[in-house]
Design an enzyme around this catalytic site. Structure first.
Site, PDB file in Angstrom:
ATOM      1  NE  ARG A  50      -3.882  -2.033   0.060  1.00 52.38           N
ATOM      2  CZ  ARG A  50      -3.616  -3.160  -0.629  1.00 52.38           C
ATOM      3  NH1 ARG A  50      -2.553  -3.228  -1.424  1.00 52.38           N
ATOM      4  NH2 ARG A  50      -4.427  -4.182  -0.569  1.00 52.38           N
ATOM      5  CB  SER A  75      -9.161  -1.021   4.617  1.00 56.30           C
ATOM      6  OG  SER A  75      -9.809  -2.210   4.254  1.00 56.30           O
ATOM      7  CD  GLU A  97      -5.393   0.724   2.869  1.00 62.33           C
ATOM      8  OE1 GLU A  97      -5.135  -0.276   3.571  1.00 62.33           O
ATOM      9  OE2 GLU A  97      -6.091   0.673   1.837  1.00 62.33           O
TER      10      GLU A  97
END
Ligand code: FAD
Length: 322
Positions: A186, A236, A313
């Site tokens: 990520r 998320s 995130e």
């Protein structure tokens, strides 16, 4: 808050408006005091001082060059699906990347960074090219996907990327091969190096049209049981925890949050999604302050139960609050 204004065309005598000279390359499309909440999937956030929708790569580069030369703080927005924008908004210039062209090149697909990942995925199916099925149902732009190395089910955009063209802090356009983009879970080197992704090429291979379509439907079906499609969210909120012994090499943050009791947490109109404890949803009039307070509580219960520090995130953009 002052109302939104659009830069007026020049007066008939050739005189320009009283707006600063650096705004000139954006004439006609630049706006002031634009609410950003509608441009995010969480539907949260205050106004941009200046807002420019860049409809082409050249427009994007020109806007960034003009803002940078004048020392104006610049924030790039893709499809707003992985950001929490401050209730106080964003100072300086917000450039909204809307350069969306996609082309087939042999068995590869070229995409401008403002193209939606969903359009790139659909195009791969239409062209009977296999390799992007894993990305079915992931929100956001192609540039946002490269920036955050978006992915699911153990695959990510880095797996199919050949190169990305980036604009450096110094204003140079560079074509960087995958190996130079510093991809990790990520993450890419874009944040650390200040690279703006302008376009990219993904490598696919010929496949069976019906099989590709069926796999995409299957993945979208699974995702619909876990992720909110109609309720505002940013997907998320926290990264999964890297663990080579776990499935796909990650322990899902959602599992830790669920076991720690996060699903019952709520602050104002920010709540934890009932089907996925790692997703914060806006249940109506949630503010960024609500989301930050809720995220703190979520981190806190995981820290106390497991001694694990969850890492965001979703990226916070704009004027600090608190
Ligand atoms: C319901 C839902 C489900 C999701 N599921 C997933 C999932 O399965 N997997 C996953 O990885 N993500 C998922 N996400 C998160 C999100 O879709 C991805 O992170 C997406 O790649 C973000 O792209 P964006 O264009 O919306 O970026 P934005 O939210 O607009 O921006 C995110 C960051 O990227 C930067 N950025 C954007 N474009 C560029 C560019 N061209 N160059 C440099 N920097 C740029 C921005 O400045 C910002 O810092 C989900 C989101 C939602 C709402």
């Amino acid at each position: 808050m002052p109302g939104t204004e659009t830069l007026n065309p020049p007066a008939s005598d050739g005189a320009t408006s009283s707006w600063p000279a650096w705004t000139e390359p954006m004439r006609g499309a630049l706006k002031r005091h634009v609410p950003l909440a509608p441009m995010t999937t969480l539907r949260i956030g205050g106004p941009a001082d200046w807002y420019y929708p860049a409809e082409s790569v050249e427009g994007l580069v020109a806007a960034l060059a003009a803002g940078r030369a004048a020392g104006v703080p610049i924030t790039l927005l893709g499809d707003g699906s992985n950001v929490l924008i401050s209730d106080r908004g964003i100072r300086g210039l917000v450039v909204h990347n809307r350069a969306r062209n996609i082309e087939r090149r042999g068995n590869d697909l070229y995409a401008e960074a403002g193209a939606s990942l969903a359009d790139l995925v659909s195009r791969s199916r239409d062209e009977s090219l296999t390799g992007l099925e894993f990305a079915s149902g992931i929100f956001g732009s192609v540039g946002g996907a490269v920036y955050g190395n978006a992915g699911a089910y153990g695959r990510s955009i880095a797996d199919v990327l050949v190169w990305a063209e980036v604009l450096t802090r110094e204003g140079e356009r560079l074509r960087l091969a995958k190996g130079d983009l510093e991809f990790a879970y990520r993450r890419s080197g874009c944040a650390a190096n200040g690279w703006i992704v302008l376009s990219c090429l993904v490598r696919l291979s010929p496949g069976d049209h019906a099989a590709i379509g069926a796999e995409m439907e299957r993945i979208i079906g699974i995702r619909a049981t876990k992720l909110p499609v109609d309720i505002p969210s940013a997907g998320s909120y926290f990264k999964n925890i890297e663990d080579p012994s776990a499935e796909y090499g990650k322990v899902p943050a959602g599992r830790l949050l669920e076991d720690a009791g996060a699903k019952s947490l709520r602050v104002g109109d920010a709540g934890v999604y009932e089907k996925h404890a790692n997703v914060i949803v806006n249940l109506g009039q949630a503010t960024a302050a609500d989301v930050l307070a809720l995220a703190d509580r979520m981190k806190d219960i995981v820290r106390r139960r497991y001694g694990i520090e969850l890492e965001n995130e979703v990226r916070f953009l704009g004027e600090p609050m608190g």
